[in-house]
Design a protein around this motif. Structure first.
Motif, PDB file in Angstrom:
ATOM      1  N   ARG A  54       0.832  -1.210   0.000  1.00 35.78           N
ATOM      2  CA  ARG A  54       0.000   0.000   0.000  1.00 35.78           C
ATOM      3  C   ARG A  54       0.861   1.253   0.000  1.00 35.78           C
ATOM      4  NH1 ARG A  54      -3.505   2.749   4.078  1.00 35.78           N
ATOM      5  NH2 ARG A  54      -5.049   3.746   2.769  1.00 35.78           N
ATOM      6  N   ARG A  55       2.072   1.147   0.557  1.00 38.45           N
ATOM      7  CA  ARG A  55       2.962   2.295   0.664  1.00 38.45           C
ATOM      8  C   ARG A  55       4.234   2.078  -0.143  1.00 38.45           C
ATOM      9  NH1 ARG A  55       2.708   4.586   6.845  1.00 38.45           N
ATOM     10  NH2 ARG A  55       0.491   5.083   6.802  1.00 38.45           N
ATOM     11  N   GLY A  56       4.807   3.200  -0.558  1.00 39.37           N
ATOM     12  CA  GLY A  56       6.066   3.174  -1.278  1.00 39.37           C
ATOM     13  C   GLY A  56       6.756   4.510  -1.111  1.00 39.37           C
ATOM     14  N   ARG A  57       7.865   4.690  -1.817  1.00 36.70           N
ATOM     15  CA  ARG A  57       8.646   5.925  -1.731  1.00 36.70           C
ATOM     16  C   ARG A  57       8.696   6.586  -3.103  1.00 36.70           C
ATOM     17  NH1 ARG A  57      10.102   7.134   3.176  1.00 36.70           N
ATOM     18  NH2 ARG A  57      10.351   5.403   4.620  1.00 36.70           N
ATOM     19  N   VAL A  58       8.585   7.911  -3.103  1.00 37.95           N
ATOM     20  CA  VAL A  58       8.619   8.667  -4.349  1.00 37.95           C
ATOM     21  C   VAL A  58       9.967   8.435  -5.021  1.00 37.95           C
ATOM     22  CG1 VAL A  58       8.566  10.962  -5.389  1.00 37.95           C
ATOM     23  CG2 VAL A  58       7.000  10.412  -3.511  1.00 37.95           C
ATOM     24  N   TRP A  59       9.920   7.940  -6.229  1.00 43.59           N
ATOM     25  CA  TRP A  59      11.101   7.685  -7.029  1.00 43.59           C
ATOM     26  C   TRP A  59      11.360   8.891  -7.937  1.00 43.59           C
ATOM     27  CZ3 TRP A  59      11.784   6.337 -12.359  1.00 43.59           C
ATOM     28  CH2 TRP A  59      13.014   5.746 -12.652  1.00 43.59           C
ATOM     29  N   SER A  60      10.266   9.469  -8.457  1.00 48.18           N
ATOM     30  CA  SER A  60      10.336  10.660  -9.300  1.00 48.18           C
ATOM     31  C   SER A  60       8.940  11.274  -9.358  1.00 48.18           C
ATOM     32  CB  SER A  60      10.804  10.279 -10.712  1.00 48.18           C
ATOM     33  OG  SER A  60      10.982  11.441 -11.507  1.00 48.18           O
ATOM     34  N   TYR A  61       8.866  12.515  -9.831  1.00 46.15           N
ATOM     35  CA  TYR A  61       7.568  13.184  -9.955  1.00 46.15           C
ATOM     36  C   TYR A  61       7.676  14.331 -10.950  1.00 46.15           C
ATOM     37  CZ  TYR A  61       9.788  16.325  -6.591  1.00 46.15           C
ATOM     38  OH  TYR A  61      10.662  17.161  -5.952  1.00 46.15           O
ATOM     39  N   THR A  62       6.533  14.737 -11.471  1.00 45.14           N
ATOM     40  CA  THR A  62       6.448  15.873 -12.383  1.00 45.14           C
ATOM     41  C   THR A  62       5.014  16.381 -12.374  1.00 45.14           C
ATOM     42  OG1 THR A  62       7.021  16.658 -14.610  1.00 45.14           O
ATOM     43  CG2 THR A  62       5.870  14.541 -14.462  1.00 45.14           C
ATOM     44  N   ASP A  63       4.779  17.487 -13.062  1.00 45.89           N
ATOM     45  CA  ASP A  63       3.407  17.984 -13.163  1.00 45.89           C
ATOM     46  C   ASP A  63       2.975  18.002 -14.620  1.00 45.89           C
ATOM     47  OD1 ASP A  63       5.050  20.102 -13.852  1.00 45.89           O
ATOM     48  OD2 ASP A  63       3.987  21.585 -12.674  1.00 45.89           O
ATOM     49  N   GLY A  64       1.671  17.851 -14.811  1.00 45.86           N
ATOM     50  CA  GLY A  64       1.058  17.902 -16.135  1.00 45.86           C
ATOM     51  C   GLY A  64       0.362  19.247 -16.278  1.00 45.86           C
ATOM     52  N   THR A 130     -22.279   8.616 -13.109  1.00 47.74           N
ATOM     53  CA  THR A 130     -21.367   7.480 -13.160  1.00 47.74           C
ATOM     54  C   THR A 130     -19.978   7.953 -12.757  1.00 47.74           C
ATOM     55  OG1 THR A 130     -22.643   6.503 -14.962  1.00 47.74           O
ATOM     56  CG2 THR A 130     -20.397   5.668 -14.634  1.00 47.74           C
ATOM     57  N   VAL A 131     -19.352   7.228 -11.840  1.00 45.84           N
ATOM     58  CA  VAL A 131     -18.025   7.590 -11.349  1.00 45.84           C
ATOM     59  C   VAL A 131     -17.053   6.487 -11.744  1.00 45.84           C
ATOM     60  CG1 VAL A 131     -16.636   8.064  -9.298  1.00 45.84           C
ATOM     61  CG2 VAL A 131     -19.001   8.856  -9.396  1.00 45.84           C
ATOM     62  N   TRP A 132     -15.954   6.887 -12.393  1.00 45.03           N
ATOM     63  CA  TRP A 132     -14.882   5.960 -12.727  1.00 45.03           C
ATOM     64  C   TRP A 132     -13.779   6.182 -11.707  1.00 45.03           C
ATOM     65  CZ3 TRP A 132     -17.914   8.267 -16.354  1.00 45.03           C
ATOM     66  CH2 TRP A 132     -18.519   7.429 -17.284  1.00 45.03           C
ATOM     67  N   THR A 133     -13.387   5.099 -11.061  1.00 42.34           N
ATOM     68  CA  THR A 133     -12.393   5.224  -9.995  1.00 42.34           C
ATOM     69  C   THR A 133     -11.007   4.823 -10.487  1.00 42.34           C
ATOM     70  OG1 THR A 133     -12.919   3.005  -9.201  1.00 42.34           O
ATOM     71  CG2 THR A 133     -14.047   4.838  -8.132  1.00 42.34           C
ATOM     72  N   THR A 134     -10.014   5.273  -9.755  1.00 48.33           N
ATOM     73  CA  THR A 134      -8.617   4.970 -10.030  1.00 48.33           C
ATOM     74  C   THR A 134      -7.888   4.996  -8.694  1.00 48.33           C
ATOM     75  OG1 THR A 134      -6.719   5.558 -11.420  1.00 48.33           O
ATOM     76  CG2 THR A 134      -7.992   7.390 -10.477  1.00 48.33           C
ATOM     77  N   TRP A 135      -6.581   5.059  -8.722  1.00 53.35           N
ATOM     78  CA  TRP A 135      -5.809   5.223  -7.490  1.00 53.35           C
ATOM     79  C   TRP A 135      -5.059   6.543  -7.545  1.00 53.35           C
ATOM     80  CZ3 TRP A 135      -4.321   2.231 -11.531  1.00 53.35           C
ATOM     81  CH2 TRP A 135      -3.077   2.470 -12.079  1.00 53.35           C
ATOM     82  N   HIS A 136      -4.805   7.086  -6.403  1.00 54.57           N
ATOM     83  CA  HIS A 136      -3.964   8.273  -6.259  1.00 54.57           C
ATOM     84  C   HIS A 136      -2.900   7.969  -5.227  1.00 54.57           C
ATOM     85  CE1 HIS A 136      -7.374  11.177  -7.669  1.00 54.57           C
ATOM     86  NE2 HIS A 136      -6.633  10.783  -8.687  1.00 54.57           N
ATOM     87  N   TRP A 137      -1.803   8.705  -5.289  1.00 58.93           N
ATOM     88  CA  TRP A 137      -0.750   8.601  -4.274  1.00 58.93           C
ATOM     89  C   TRP A 137      -0.883   9.790  -3.337  1.00 58.93           C
ATOM     90  CZ3 TRP A 137       1.373   4.111  -3.910  1.00 58.93           C
ATOM     91  CH2 TRP A 137       1.552   3.314  -5.045  1.00 58.93           C
ATOM     92  N   ARG A 138      -0.892   9.518  -2.048  1.00 61.44           N
ATOM     93  CA  ARG A 138      -1.031  10.562  -1.030  1.00 61.44           C
ATOM     94  C   ARG A 138       0.177  10.494  -0.098  1.00 61.44           C
ATOM     95  NH1 ARG A 138      -6.090   9.808   2.524  1.00 61.44           N
ATOM     96  NH2 ARG A 138      -4.831   8.125   3.369  1.00 61.44           N
ATOM     97  N   PRO A 139       0.815  11.660   0.159  1.00 61.39           N
ATOM     98  CA  PRO A 139       1.911  11.653   1.125  1.00 61.39           C
ATOM     99  C   PRO A 139       1.441  11.147   2.480  1.00 61.39           C
ATOM    100  CG  PRO A 139       1.885  13.715  -0.105  1.00 61.39           C
ATOM    101  CD  PRO A 139       0.612  12.980  -0.444  1.00 61.39           C
ATOM    102  N   VAL A 140       2.269  10.330   3.111  1.00 59.06           N
ATOM    103  CA  VAL A 140       1.978   9.823   4.447  1.00 59.06           C
ATOM    104  C   VAL A 140       2.228  10.958   5.429  1.00 59.06           C
ATOM    105  CG1 VAL A 140       2.696   8.163   6.215  1.00 59.06           C
ATOM    106  CG2 VAL A 140       2.494   7.445   3.828  1.00 59.06           C
ATOM    107  N   GLU A 141       1.309  11.150   6.347  1.00 60.36           N
ATOM    108  CA  GLU A 141       1.429  12.231   7.336  1.00 60.36           C
ATOM    109  C   GLU A 141       2.797  12.194   8.002  1.00 60.36           C
ATOM    110  OE1 GLU A 141      -0.025  15.610   8.854  1.00 60.36           O
ATOM    111  OE2 GLU A 141      -1.207  14.297   7.571  1.00 60.36           O
ATOM    112  N   GLY A 142       3.447  13.355   8.005  1.00 55.88           N
ATOM    113  CA  GLY A 142       4.759  13.474   8.662  1.00 55.88           C
ATOM    114  C   GLY A 142       5.897  12.893   7.845  1.00 55.88           C
ATOM    115  N   ALA A 143       5.674  12.620   6.547  1.00 54.00           N
ATOM    116  CA  ALA A 143       6.698  11.947   5.737  1.00 54.00           C
ATOM    117  C   ALA A 143       7.683  12.895   5.071  1.00 54.00           C
ATOM    118  CB  ALA A 143       6.019  11.094   4.667  1.00 54.00           C
ATOM    119  N   ARG A 144       7.520  14.174   5.205  1.00 50.71           N
ATOM    120  CA  ARG A 144       8.416  15.115   4.499  1.00 50.71           C
ATOM    121  C   ARG A 144       9.804  15.030   4.936  1.00 50.71           C
ATOM    122  NH1 ARG A 144       6.598  20.479   1.868  1.00 50.71           N
ATOM    123  NH2 ARG A 144       8.322  19.861   0.635  1.00 50.71           N
TER     124      ARG A 144
END
Length: 144
Positions: A54-64, A130-144
């Motif tokens: 369920r949890r992982g670490r940010v490997w990379s990120y960008t914005d669209g 109609t709602v189409w679901t997916t997954w999102h990544w959320r920072p874990v509280e206090g993870a900064r």
């Protein structure tokens, strides 16, 4: 979004991405593979469904910052809102999984190595409700 890629009809605490594991070589795949082992060194073909970490670490990120072309679903009448994409490394599975950050999380809120968790998200909702679901990544509280 795609049937069998994640649990649904469960609470946020139980939400998991679903992959498959080869019974011959133990390789794990996401998106899931149901036909054959994608490991080129394995001749196995029996695959079992497994919930991913369920949890992982940010490997990379960008914005669209642009509206993607069709077949991406978006209302051309509404103002475009940038979104944040993350590549998250799941250490137990030794793989990187892509996905959007939860709404409201920008690249300024992220750092490489930060712990995040998979949570249910909304991909699209139409006028008929109609709602189409997916997954999102959320920072874990206090993870900064």
């Amino acid at each position: 979004m795609v049937a069998g890629w994640f649990t649904h009809d469960s609470g946020e605490e139980d939400f998991r991405l679903l992959g498959t594991r080869c019974t011959a070589c133990s390789s794990v795949f996401f998106p899931r593979e149901d036909s054959f082992c994608r490991n080129p060194g394995c001749g196995g073909g029996e695959l079992t469904e497994v919930p991913l970490s369920r949890r992982g670490r940010v490997w990379s990120y960008t914005d669209g910052r642009y509206r993607p072309p069709a077949p991406y679903v978006s209302d051309p009448e509404t103002e475009w809102e940038p979104y944040t994409l993350l590549a998250v490394e799941l250490a137990a599975e030794r793989m990187v999984v892509l996905g959007q950050a939860v709404p409201g999380v920008s690249v300024a809120d992220l750092t490489v190595g930060m712990e995040v968790e998979a949570v249910p998200g909304v991909l699209n909702e139409d006028a008929a409700g109609t709602v189409w679901t997916t997954w999102h990544w959320r920072p874990v509280e206090g993870a900064r």
